[in-house]
Design a protein around this motif. Structure first.
Motif, PDB file in Angstrom:
ATOM      1  N   UNK A  93       0.844  -1.193   0.000  1.00  0.00           N
ATOM      2  CA  UNK A  93       0.000   0.000   0.000  1.00  0.00           C
ATOM      3  C   UNK A  93       0.882   1.247   0.000  1.00  0.00           C
ATOM      4  N   UNK A  94       0.602   2.234  -0.842  1.00  0.00           N
ATOM      5  CA  UNK A  94       1.396   3.471  -0.824  1.00  0.00           C
ATOM      6  C   UNK A  94       1.214   4.212   0.501  1.00  0.00           C
ATOM      7  N   UNK A  95       2.256   4.249   1.302  1.00  0.00           N
ATOM      8  CA  UNK A  95       2.214   4.904   2.602  1.00  0.00           C
ATOM      9  C   UNK A  95       3.351   5.911   2.719  1.00  0.00           C
ATOM     10  N   UNK A  96       4.552   5.439   2.397  1.00  0.00           N
ATOM     11  CA  UNK A  96       5.773   6.226   2.587  1.00  0.00           C
ATOM     12  C   UNK A  96       6.790   5.674   1.595  1.00  0.00           C
ATOM     13  N   UNK A  97       7.495   6.533   0.887  1.00  0.00           N
ATOM     14  CA  UNK A  97       8.319   6.080  -0.231  1.00  0.00           C
ATOM     15  C   UNK A  97       9.427   5.130   0.192  1.00  0.00           C
ATOM     16  N   UNK A  98       9.892   5.215   1.433  1.00  0.00           N
ATOM     17  CA  UNK A  98      10.886   4.236   1.875  1.00  0.00           C
ATOM     18  C   UNK A  98      10.289   2.834   1.885  1.00  0.00           C
ATOM     19  N   UNK A  99       8.986   2.713   2.142  1.00  0.00           N
ATOM     20  CA  UNK A  99       8.310   1.420   2.119  1.00  0.00           C
ATOM     21  C   UNK A  99       7.975   0.987   0.687  1.00  0.00           C
ATOM     22  N   UNK A 100       7.582   1.935  -0.137  1.00  0.00           N
ATOM     23  CA  UNK A 100       7.190   1.605  -1.497  1.00  0.00           C
ATOM     24  C   UNK A 100       6.548   2.792  -2.175  1.00  0.00           C
TER      25      UNK A 100
END
Length: 458
Positions: A93-100
């Motif tokens: 899920x798009x949450x934070x760019x470090x995650x994805x």
């Protein structure tokens, strides 16, 4: 992106998939990560078509035919985001760019498709991909088997960092299957090899090494940087995970630094979590450049395969060249090469200039087309000497043990005209000089080199 489309990304499947952790590796999870707007194609489609279309983000607002750059560090939180946090599915899920980030997901889907896999991860460099993978798939008390002539960064990670992290490493000749099998221990968790070695282009049998790994109940990680998925798909031969320095052929234009990891989702999720802890995030603009570069990968690789083959054949008969290292030339080193596993051998060719390192340096200065620079895989030809660049940290004895003799030059063929490159090589090599001093053999060492040999080889 709407709440409805985000919910369809796949985190619900993760919630109901009976998640179990690494001991069982039976965790059910959606392939990807991708959104409903990312183009997902069958892995049976040709590489040329996958390179162009797989992973493209088809923007529902503008209808753009190219993936937009999602140049943002964070995304709006909603019920899907909170559920992803609580269920451990925040990779989807798009949450934070470090995650994805959708920009990362586009290029990840393209690389996964080209390697014939369901999931991929992009990182900030090839070494971040390698380090994240090795740390994620091993633990303290484990044992790793790799090649003593692996890429210098990989070798240093294994030799210098793994012991302090509680992992033991055994280094072997990657083409010696008996040595690989003999190195296996009950605590062996990982085998790490390259499809072609740097810089001598040894060609380990990935298919046979995969059998050894399976019998040992260990994982096989393969660095496919030198061949790219156009020339070999190690997952099809039994490898568990593939890594790339995407800086090289995947990007292809010497304008970005990135890494990639490819394999089954159950491995990739664990490697993704390790990459998060290391901070090896690929930023969105570089992801965009990498995806754009990948669209021409099959075309570039075809030209680079052909150019390296033509150069190797030409130099094999040149009086100023003592040896050429390339599968096309054959010889004892490639006697057992399973050629059906290769669609090509990449753009690399290594050769030894008669007269040793000094003659090789003089030769490189006389070239007019290739750039004298490190790295490889770009559209422009590059040339360097491993002894004073990638393998400069090794002693003379270590280089000799690997086979890096005085005068060794590594040539990364670009997509220029092959005859132009050959003509330039001939002009730079000139004619043999009968009065030139004899080159030093690998066993002859200066006092300083002999003293430095005390560091030895693991």
């Amino acid at each position: 992106m709407t709440k409805e489309s985000r919910t369809a990304v796949g985190f619900e499947e993760g919630r109901t998939g009976g998640a179990k952790w690494f001991n069982d590796l039976t965790r059910s999870r959606f392939a990807g990560p991708v959104t409903p707007h990312h183009r997902v194609l069958s892995r049976s489609v040709s590489p040329e078509t996958l390179a162009v279309h797989a992973g493209t983000y088809e923007d529902p607002v503008t209808g753009a035919v190219g993936t937009p750059v999602f140049q943002t560090s964070t995304f709006l939180l909603d019920d899907a985001s909170y559920a992803a946090f609580s269920d451990g599915t925040s990779r989807d899920v798009p949450i934070y760019t470090r995650y994805g980030n959708p920009s990362q997901w586009s290029v990840q889907e393209k690389i996964a498709a080209l390697e014939g896999s369901r999931s991929a991860l992009v990182t900030s460099s090839g070494m971040s991909a390698i380090a994240s993978t090795i740390y994620a798939l091993t633990n303290a008390g484990s044992h790793i088997i790799s090649a003593y002539d692996a890429y210098g960064g990989t070798y240093n990670l294994l030799r210098e960092d793994m012991p302090s992290a509680g992992r033991e490493v055994t280094f072997v000749d990657p083409t010696d299957l008996d040595a690989i099998e003999a190195a296996v221990r009950p605590e062996t968790q990982l085998l790490f090899f390259e499809t072609l070695t740097n810089p001598l282009l040894k060609a380990p049998s990935i298919r046979r090494i995969a059998r050894i790994a399976k019998e040992a109940n260990a994982l096989l990680v393969v660095d496919n940087t030198f061949l790219s998925p156009v020339n070999m798909r190690p997952l099809d031969l039994g490898a568990d995970v593939v890594v790339h320095s995407a800086t090289k052929y995947l990007g292809g234009h010497s304008d970005l630094t990135a890494g990639a990891v490819v394999g089954r989702r159950k491995f990739l999720d664990r490697i993704w979590a390790q990459a998060l802890r290391f901070g090896g995030t690929l930023e969105p603009l570089t992801a965009f450049l990498l995806e754009r570069g990948l669209k021409t990968l099959p075309l570039r690789m075809r030209a680079q395969n052909d150019n390296a083959r033509a150069i190797a054949r030409h130099l094999a008969g040149h009086p100023r060249i003592a040896a050429v290292h390339h599968p096309e030339i054959g010889g004892a080193r490639y006697a057992d090469l399973e050629r059906a596993d290769y669609a090509g051998y990449g753009g690399m060719v290594s050769f030894e200039v008669r007269g040793g390192d000094e003659a090789a340096l003089d030769f490189m200065k006389k070239l007019s087309i290739p750039y004298v620079a490190t790295s490889l895989g770009g559209v422009e030809s590059l040339v360097s000497m491993p002894s004073n660049t990638s393998h400069s940290s090794l002693t003379a004895r270590q280089r000799a043990q690997i086979g890096i003799n005085p005068g060794l030059v590594r040539f990364s063929a670009g997509i220029e005209n092959a005859q132009d490159l050959i003509r330039d090589l001939d002009n730079a090599l000139g004619t043999p000089d009968e009065d030139a001093p004899a080159e030093k053999t690998p066993d002859e060492k200066t006092p300083a080199e002999d003293a430095s040999d005390e560091k030895g080889m693991s």
